[in-house]
Motif scaffolding. Structure first.
Motif, PDB file in Angstrom:
ATOM      1  N   GLN A   5      42.632  18.825  55.645  1.00  0.00           N
ATOM      2  CA  GLN A   5      43.969  19.354  55.386  1.00  0.00           C
ATOM      3  C   GLN A   5      44.510  18.823  54.070  1.00  0.00           C
ATOM      4  O   GLN A   5      45.191  19.535  53.333  1.00  0.00           O
ATOM      5  CB  GLN A   5      44.912  18.973  56.540  1.00  0.00           C
ATOM      6  CG  GLN A   5      44.497  19.545  57.889  1.00  0.00           C
ATOM      7  CD  GLN A   5      44.494  21.058  57.889  1.00  0.00           C
ATOM      8  OE1 GLN A   5      45.219  21.697  57.130  1.00  0.00           O
ATOM      9  NE2 GLN A   5      43.667  21.638  58.741  1.00  0.00           N
ATOM     10  N   SER A 183      51.050  10.946  57.428  1.00  0.00           N
ATOM     11  CA  SER A 183      51.405  12.028  58.346  1.00  0.00           C
ATOM     12  C   SER A 183      52.153  13.088  57.541  1.00  0.00           C
ATOM     13  O   SER A 183      53.189  12.805  56.931  1.00  0.00           O
ATOM     14  CB  SER A 183      52.290  11.521  59.484  1.00  0.00           C
ATOM     15  OG  SER A 183      51.574  10.613  60.303  1.00  0.00           O
ATOM     16  N   ASP A 195      53.852  22.150  61.153  1.00  0.00           N
ATOM     17  CA  ASP A 195      52.583  21.634  61.649  1.00  0.00           C
ATOM     18  C   ASP A 195      52.393  20.211  61.140  1.00  0.00           C
ATOM     19  O   ASP A 195      52.689  19.910  59.977  1.00  0.00           O
ATOM     20  CB  ASP A 195      51.417  22.505  61.162  1.00  0.00           C
ATOM     21  CG  ASP A 195      51.471  23.909  61.732  1.00  0.00           C
ATOM     22  OD1 ASP A 195      51.821  24.046  62.915  1.00  0.00           O
ATOM     23  OD2 ASP A 195      51.159  24.856  60.985  1.00  0.00           O
ATOM     24  N   PHE A 197      49.830  17.028  60.318  1.00  0.00           N
ATOM     25  CA  PHE A 197      48.459  16.636  60.015  1.00  0.00           C
ATOM     26  C   PHE A 197      48.450  15.142  59.709  1.00  0.00           C
ATOM     27  O   PHE A 197      49.284  14.656  58.941  1.00  0.00           O
ATOM     28  CB  PHE A 197      47.921  17.406  58.814  1.00  0.00           C
ATOM     29  CG  PHE A 197      48.028  18.899  58.947  1.00  0.00           C
ATOM     30  CD1 PHE A 197      47.150  19.588  59.752  1.00  0.00           C
ATOM     31  CD2 PHE A 197      49.015  19.612  58.276  1.00  0.00           C
ATOM     32  CE1 PHE A 197      47.242  20.973  59.887  1.00  0.00           C
ATOM     33  CE2 PHE A 197      49.117  20.979  58.398  1.00  0.00           C
ATOM     34  CZ  PHE A 197      48.223  21.668  59.208  1.00  0.00           C
ATOM     35  N   GLU A 199      46.201  11.765  58.391  1.00  0.00           N
ATOM     36  CA  GLU A 199      45.047  11.355  57.591  1.00  0.00           C
ATOM     37  C   GLU A 199      45.006   9.832  57.513  1.00  0.00           C
ATOM     38  O   GLU A 199      46.057   9.175  57.503  1.00  0.00           O
ATOM     39  CB  GLU A 199      45.145  11.900  56.162  1.00  0.00           C
ATOM     40  CG  GLU A 199      45.236  13.408  56.050  1.00  0.00           C
ATOM     41  CD  GLU A 199      43.881  14.059  56.033  1.00  0.00           C
ATOM     42  OE1 GLU A 199      42.884  13.336  55.839  1.00  0.00           O
ATOM     43  OE2 GLU A 199      43.817  15.293  56.216  1.00  0.00           O
TER      44      GLU A 199
END
Length: 251
Positions: A5, A183, A195, A197, A199
């Motif tokens: 992402q 985040s 949304d 995602f 990491e």
């Protein structure tokens, strides 16, 4: 570490990055050291932003990155600009199948994403093997000061209508390393909802002397060390360290 992402958010997050300064640095050092040729290997090229800018300056650029998602963005970007830049999905510590280049660069502190001494050593040796005699090798890294004082135990945030993030940095388990927990909250224009995602990114750096020793072991001649795009020797609070080396002809 996942870039699945992150790859599609990277350019927006890095829009203030000093890409023009990296281009200027390469061109200045080529003139300073009277380097010939314009074939350039951009290792850990990411989304190809620097590859594209260097190609526009007349360099014959090849890009290499470990992330297929990053490379997909890079390829699309080059095509939009009408540029023919070959991109390859490879580990920079184990390059294969390439010609020798006049210049090899590892920009944007990408070397700091390597997790072990051996990874850095193999990357230097792999770069040496793909560089022409007398060619130039560039890379920049975070200083120990930046990792320990600027990153560790710090939080960074961004709050925009379509994109927000929370970025927390913690000391890693290895010396002079940092883990970045990110985040992202990205607006879905169709649903109007965000949304999320997550990491986790790892970076590690080393003392200037260690990088210098590894360069010598790989066969390079170190030409200069500077900091923060200023062509000055690193100071105690310098944040980005630049190395310029050349490939000594083998006997």
């Amino acid at each position: 570490m996942s870039y699945e992402q992150f790859a599609y958010l990277y350019d927006e997050l890095m829009q203030d990055a000093p890409y023009d300064e990296w281009v200027r640095f390469v061109k200045e050092k080529m003139d300073q050291y009277q380097a010939g040729g314009h074939s350039l290997l951009d290792l850990a090229c990411g989304t190809g932003e620097l590859s594209v800018r260097l190609a526009k300056e007349g360099f014959s650029v090849t890009g290499v990155d470990l992330s297929a998602d990053m490379l997909a963005v890079a390829q699309a970007k080059a095509q939009e600009q009408g540029l023919q830049i070959p991109f390859f999905e490879q580990d920079m510590a184990s390059l294969e199948g390439h010609e020798e280049f006049d210049i090899i660069g590892i920009f944007c502190d990408s070397l700091n994403y390597l997790q072990s001494d051996d990874d850095v050593i193999h990357t230097f040796k792999s770069s040496y093997n793909h560089l022409k005699d007398g060619g130039l090798f560039f890379f920049d890294v975070h200083s120990i000061y930046k990792v320990s004082q600027v990153f560790i135990n710090q939080s960074f945030t961004l709050a925009e209508e379509h994109l927000s993030y929370i970025w927390n940095s913690f000391a890693g388990d290895l010396p002079n390393s940092v883990e970045h927990e990110l985040s992202f909250f990205v607006l879905d224009e169709h649903s109007g909802k965000y949304d999320r995602f997550d990491e986790l990114h790892f970076q590690r750096t080393y003392p200037v002397r260690q990088y210098s020793e590894w360069l010598a072991q790989a066969g390079f001649e170190l030409l200069e060390i500077s900091a923060d795009f200023e062509n000055k020797e690193p100071q105690e609070q310098s944040e980005r360290i630049f190395f310029v080396a050349t490939k000594k002809p083998s006997n």
